[in-house]
Write an enzyme that holds these catalytic residues in place. Structure first.
Site, PDB file in Angstrom:
ATOM      1  N   ASN A 239      50.478 -21.868 -45.352  1.00 27.59           N
ATOM      2  CA  ASN A 239      51.203 -22.418 -45.031  1.00 27.59           C
ATOM      3  C   ASN A 239      52.022 -21.456 -44.185  1.00 27.59           C
ATOM      4  OD1 ASN A 239      50.573 -25.034 -44.906  1.00 27.59           O
ATOM      5  ND2 ASN A 239      52.154 -26.189 -45.847  1.00 27.59           N
TER       6      ASN A 239
ATOM      7  N   ASP B  87      69.921 -19.904 -40.715  1.00 27.02           N
ATOM      8  CA  ASP B  87      69.254 -19.897 -42.030  1.00 27.02           C
ATOM      9  C   ASP B  87      67.943 -19.104 -42.446  1.00 27.02           C
ATOM     10  OD1 ASP B  87      71.397 -21.696 -42.294  1.00 27.02           O
ATOM     11  OD2 ASP B  87      70.101 -23.201 -42.269  1.00 27.02           O
TER      12      ASP B  87
ATOM     13  N   ASP C 210      48.811 -31.695 -49.390  1.00 30.29           N
ATOM     14  CA  ASP C 210      48.209 -30.908 -48.648  1.00 30.29           C
ATOM     15  C   ASP C 210      48.812 -29.722 -50.200  1.00 30.29           C
ATOM     16  OD1 ASP C 210      47.590 -31.517 -46.510  1.00 30.29           O
ATOM     17  OD2 ASP C 210      49.495 -32.399 -45.833  1.00 30.29           O
ATOM     18  N   GLY C 211      49.423 -30.265 -50.840  1.00 27.97           N
ATOM     19  CA  GLY C 211      50.165 -29.605 -51.941  1.00 27.97           C
ATOM     20  C   GLY C 211      48.879 -28.485 -52.740  1.00 27.97           C
TER      21      GLY C 211
END
Ligand SMILES: NC(=O)c1ccc[n+]([C@@H]2O[C@H](COP(=O)([O-])OP(=O)(O)OC[C@H]3O[C@@H](n4cnc5c(N)ncnc54)[C@H](O)[C@@H]3O)[C@@H](O)[C@H]2O)c1
Ligand SMILES: Nc1ncnc2c1ncn2[C@@H]1O[C@H](COP(=O)(O)OP(=O)(O)OP(=O)(O)O)[C@@H](O)[C@H]1O
Length: 519
Positions: free
Chosen positions: A360, A390, A281-282
């Site tokens: 993404n 966070d 996917d990267g």
């Protein structure tokens, strides 16, 4: 002591429905406590009164802090609305020039374009034209290019995109989104249909992008290039480092094209008909990030461990590529988000750093700071919430199976148009993730009274610090990423969550055991 009782009885409900601790000590009672300490002979009473005064002082400080934060938030809202009005005026001005341009864009994408363009149309000298026939929205996206002195390739393959749905002959397939027959409103068009790409002239140029430092990818890349050249007579582009590797293997690869200057990457979409990715996917994210405007169709081969966006198997690459080059193919139009960092010093919303496109998600988090992030979020003109935790993920539906999923967001079919608003470890029990419609503009603001800066990262890369007063503005980009499907976008999506995540995998319960008795 009576004062204490009367304060308790006058406590009020705060905005969120809870009894505010500040209201237990109304201003008047606090003043009285501070000004006239109780005089008494009983030591305990004096001690108690002292303690009460200390508590009252502390509470007043907190209440003052809250009031100043509210005033600051109101000031931000006012600033934001002012800026928005100014931008709308600017947009209106530019609209008349952009209108012609917008007509030329993909019909489906027209509704999405809201931001200043990243991509310079003059760079490719293309003209595009939209047509709508027989209730089917078809559109010629790419056409032949004019000879250009600094581009080797002259022609680009053209193709058509068609939206269709199963049962085309049924009433489902109407052109309008809603119909008003006899005053009754009915939904006519489904927004997410399978999209089919049909080549109108043969693809001639392919860009192959590969995951670095992988021997298996390197071997497959060399083999694929030979096959595409010998059997399909295609022109091939690769990244400069890949060309160096290939040439060190054999001088046969001399014919391969590449670029020497990063500026040439901006023109790639005018030369390339198809992009092939070899990796996980990267690598698809990497491929998408190379195109700051329109993206050619991507054929993603899976050579990673997961592969939510890589449905093609490398073992039968020849058959896959045969069928893709022949067409028609089903594609998934994956939406991207266009992100702008607006610094506190900026005079208006257009004075931003270079916009960034993500396939993404964009994440705003606390980075290395150990403090809670404090992020004010607005959706168009409306205040959404303050994120205290966070961080926050603004994700596309394609990214819904990535970081957003890990943070508790829902999985969403990539063809669903929407933006996921997913908190990361919120310090509140009721902060459920949201899914917002595609047309909104989101603004995430680091307030001036924030204890620490926040950090934005884009598809897991390019960290940027957001200081107090800085903001990140994000909306749907007008250039989606078309990825080829193995079967169709629904089948591919379901297969990826079954195979990649083992979604809802459970041994089937046996039939031998207690049973409900039937009448
Ligand atoms: N806690 C987490 O789950 C977490 C943390 C940081 C980043 N990420 C994700 O990693 C992405 C960057 O990917 P990378 O390959 O460059 O980095 P990477 O090499 O660190 O890989 C991260 C993992 O995320 C998976 N992934 C990426 N996009 C996906 C998608 N759309 N659906 C399902 N899984 C997906 C990849 O297959 C890989 O296994 C970021 O966009 C972010 O979504 C996830
Ligand atoms: N052509 C490229 N140039 C530079 N970096 C790349 C390129 N292709 C991929 N990368 C980076 O390499 C990293 C790994 O890529 P990828 O996710 O495709 O492989 P993987 O990690 O083996 O797959 P998976 O995530 O499925 O396990 C990613 O961070 C990606 O951004």
């Amino acid at each position: 002591m009576e004062q204490g009782n009367s304060s308790v009885s006058s406590c009020s409900q705060s905005e969120n429905g809870f009894i505010s601790s500040f209201s237990l000590f109304p201003e008047k009672a606090v003043q009285e406590l501070l000004q006239s300490p109780i005089q008494g002979s009983d030591d305990h009473l004096i001690e108690f009164s002292e303690a009460l005064r200390t508590v009252a002082k502390a509470l007043r400080k907190v209440a003052e802090g809250k009031a100043s934060a509210q005033a600051e938030a109101a000031e931000w809202k006012r600033k934001f609305e002012l800026e928005r009005t100014r931008n709308l005026q600017l947009e209106d001005k530019g609209k008349s020039c952009l209108e012609h341009q917008a007509d030329l864009d993909d019909v489906k994408l027209n509704n999405l374009a809201k931001q200043p363009t990243l991509y310079n149309e003059e760079a490719n000298g293309q003209s595009e034209e939209c047509c709508s026939r027989n209730g089917i929205c078809s559109h010629e996206v790419l056409r032949d290019g004019k000879p250009d002195s600094d581009t080797k390739m002259v022609r680009k393959a053209s193709f058509k995109l068609q939206w269709y749905c199963k049962g085309e002959k049924s009433d489902q397939h109407k052109h309008d989104i809603v119909s008003f027959e006899r005053g009754n409103i009915t939904t006519a068009e489904r927004s997410s249909k399978q999209i089919s790409l049909k080549w109108e002239s043969c693809p001639q140029t392919v860009l192959i992008l590969t995951k670095p430092n992988s021997v298996s990818v390197q071997i497959l890349c060399a083999e694929m290039i030979r096959w595409l050249r010998q059997h399909k007579k295609l022109q091939i582009y690769v990244e400069p480092r890949v060309k160096v590797d290939l040439l060190s293997e054999s001088s046969y690869f001399n014919f391969i094209d590449t670029w020497s200057d990063d500026k040439e990457i901006l023109k790639l979409h005018t030369k390339v008909d198809l992009v092939i990715t070899l990796g996980g996917d990267g690598t698809v994210l990497w491929a998408a990030s190379m195109f700051k405007g329109p993206v050619p169709p991507i054929v993603p081969f899976s050579l990673g461990s997961l592969g939510f966006m890589t449905p093609f198997y490398s073992e039968n690459y020849k058959e896959c590529l045969e069928s893709v080059l022949k067409g028609p193919i089903s594609i998934t139009l994956r939406h991207r988000l266009l992100c702008h960092v607006v610094r506190d010093a900026a005079k208006n919303e257009f004075e931003t750093e270079e916009p960034i496109l993500v396939l993404n998600e964009v994440t705003i988090d606390r980075g290395i700071s150990s403090y809670l992030t404090n992020l004010e979020c607005y959706c168009d003109n409306s205040f959404v919430t303050c994120v205290q935790g966070d961080g926050l993920i603004l994700s596309t539906t394609s990214g819904s199976t990535a970081y957003s999923l890990a943070a508790g967001g829902s999985m969403v079919h990539p063809q669903v148009p929407g933006i996921l608003f997913t908190p990361i470890c919120p310090h509140s029990l009721s902060f459920r993730p949201l899914i917002l419609p595609e047309h909104v503009t989101l603004r995430v603001q680091v307030p001036f009274n924030s204890r620490s800066p926040a950090w934005a990262s884009f598809d897991g890369k390019d960290r940027k610090q957001l200081a107090p007063g800085d903001a990140l503005v994000c909306s749907m980009a007008p250039w989606p990423v078309p990825t080829a499907c193995l079967v169709d976008s629904t089948n591919d999506f379901l297969r990826s969550i079954h195979e990649g995540l083992h979604w809802n995998l459970r041994k089937t319960q046996s039939s031998d055991g207690p049973r409900e008795s039937f009448p």
